[in-house]
Scaffold this active site. Structure first.
Site, short mmCIF file in Angstrom:
data_model
loop_
_atom_site.label_atom_id
_atom_site.label_comp_id
_atom_site.label_asym_id
_atom_site.label_seq_id
_atom_site.Cartn_x
_atom_site.Cartn_y
_atom_site.Cartn_z
N LYS A 54 89.04 108.10 10.48
CA LYS A 54 88.50 109.50 10.70
C LYS A 54 87.21 109.61 11.57
O LYS A 54 86.74 110.16 12.45
CB LYS A 54 88.07 110.41 9.45
CG LYS A 54 89.63 110.75 8.67
CD LYS A 54 89.15 111.01 7.25
CE LYS A 54 90.72 111.28 6.47
NZ LYS A 54 90.57 111.46 5.38
N GLN A 98 86.24 111.67 0.14
CA GLN A 98 87.76 110.97 0.09
C GLN A 98 88.18 110.67 -1.17
O GLN A 98 87.59 110.15 -2.09
CB GLN A 98 87.49 109.47 0.79
CG GLN A 98 88.93 108.75 1.07
CD GLN A 98 89.68 109.34 2.16
OE1 GLN A 98 89.34 109.79 3.23
NE2 GLN A 98 91.00 109.52 1.75
N ASP A 121 87.95 119.89 4.26
CA ASP A 121 89.23 119.35 3.68
C ASP A 121 90.26 120.47 2.98
O ASP A 121 91.28 120.39 2.80
CB ASP A 121 89.00 118.41 2.70
CG ASP A 121 89.46 116.86 3.11
OD1 ASP A 121 90.47 117.05 4.15
OD2 ASP A 121 89.26 115.92 2.20
#
Ligand code: NDP
Length: 292
Positions: A54, A98, A121
């Site tokens: 990422k 994450q 996200d």
């Protein structure tokens, strides 16, 4: 006729180029580069690889990325404090925690602590709640499901009344994909580990999204001829011929299904690159939202 390949890598590259152009335009206008902060708790090797890729993707398009790491022993309070600090930092437009978090940490609380304007996200309960409600718009849509929709709609722009089957009901993939398909007016069936007659249900699908994490579970005779098949799965299978001793396969038996489907995503090179492209897109959107 064998299926046409839905090339997620090529599509993601185009999206990345558009993002890079817009970021360059913003800089030329004197605006700051969009900023993405990643939070990695613990040392899960797969998570480390995902976070690294990422950051690399951000760098390629001119997005500033900042990596924050906490040990697996970090307390709930420490993780929450870091998220709050990032909420308050004007150089951070997007925050990505994450997943999965190490056991003992309350994922729901951590995701709920992210400012919804920075929830790139798309997992904040308000964003997911809005996704599930008619007439409401989430600020951000989760990246993998959003990537699946871009792939599907690139070959089937009109999903009105189409039969869509989603294999899997996870918070991260299955459920939000199903919600997006409903919003696009498809008739959606969600399958999971208790579903009966899985093969028959799958065979009714004009659009089949496989997100189960079971190597090559979807066989050729599970697929309706001409269907659009999106393979989200990433599974390692032992392969002594490979230098690493394994290879990656999807949830779909590619060689069989490509003889039946109309369109099929490969693994790797399908949904994976699109997921990252959607994250970049969400981060750019977060920067735009912070402009005013
Ligand atoms: P989860 O393990 O969270 O969910 C799997 C889902 O599949 C569950 O709903 C489960 O049912 C269902 N399932 C499992 N086994 C069966 C079975 N035999 N028959 C029917 N349903 C079954 O996985 P994720 O959603 O997180 O991920 C799915 C796959 O996608 C994984 O391979 C993962 O690596 C990959 N992935 C890929 C991404 C990408 O960017 N390409 C991003 C995220 C994930 P139940 O709910 O009943 O347990």
């Amino acid at each position: 006729m064998p299926a046409q390949i839905l090339d997620g890598a090529a599509m993601a590259e185009k999206i990345r180029q558009q993002i890079a152009q817009e970021v360059a335009q913003r800089l030329a206008e004197g605006k700051p580069a969009p900023g993405l902060a990643t939070v990695l708790v613990g040392e899960n090797p797969a998570s480390q690889v995902y976070v690294k890729s990422k950051h690399k993707a951000c760098q390629q398009v001119g997005i500033r990325s900042m990596g924050y790491e906490l040990p697996a022993t970090a307390s709930q309070q420490e993780v929450m404090d870091l998220v709050k600090h990032l909420n308050d930092d004007p150089a951070v437009n997007g925050i990505l925690v994450q997943l999965p978090l190490p056991s003992g940490l309350d994922e729901e609380k951590v995701l709920g602590a992210i400012s919804i304007e920075k929830d790139v996200d798309g997992f904040h309960p308000i964003n997911i709640g809005r996704l599930a409600q008619k007439g409401r718009e989430p600020l951000f849509v989760p990246c993998t499901p959003a990537g699946c929709m871009v792939l599907i709609e690139s070959v089937l722009p009109d999903l009105n009344g189409a039969n869509a089957v989603v294999l899997g009901r996870s918070n991260i993939v299955g459920m939000p994909v199903a919600l997006l398909l409903v919003r696009a007016n498809a008739t959606v069936t969600i399958c999971h580990s208790r579903t009966r007659n899985l093969k028959e249900v799958c065979r009714s699908a004009d659009v089949l999204v496989a997100a189960v994490g079971r190597a090559e579970m979807v066989r050729g005779d599970w697929v309706k001829p001409g269907a659009v098949v999106i393979d989200v799965g990433i599974n390692r299978v032992e392969d002594a011929t490979q230098p690493r001793g394994y290879r990656l396969v999807g949830d779909v038996a590619f060689d069989e299904v490509k003889e039946v489907a109309g369109w099929l995503t490969p693994v790797p090179g399908g949904v994976g690159p699109m997921t990252i492209a959607m994250l970049l897109q969400n981060t750019l959107r977060a920067a735009r939202l912070s402009d005013v």
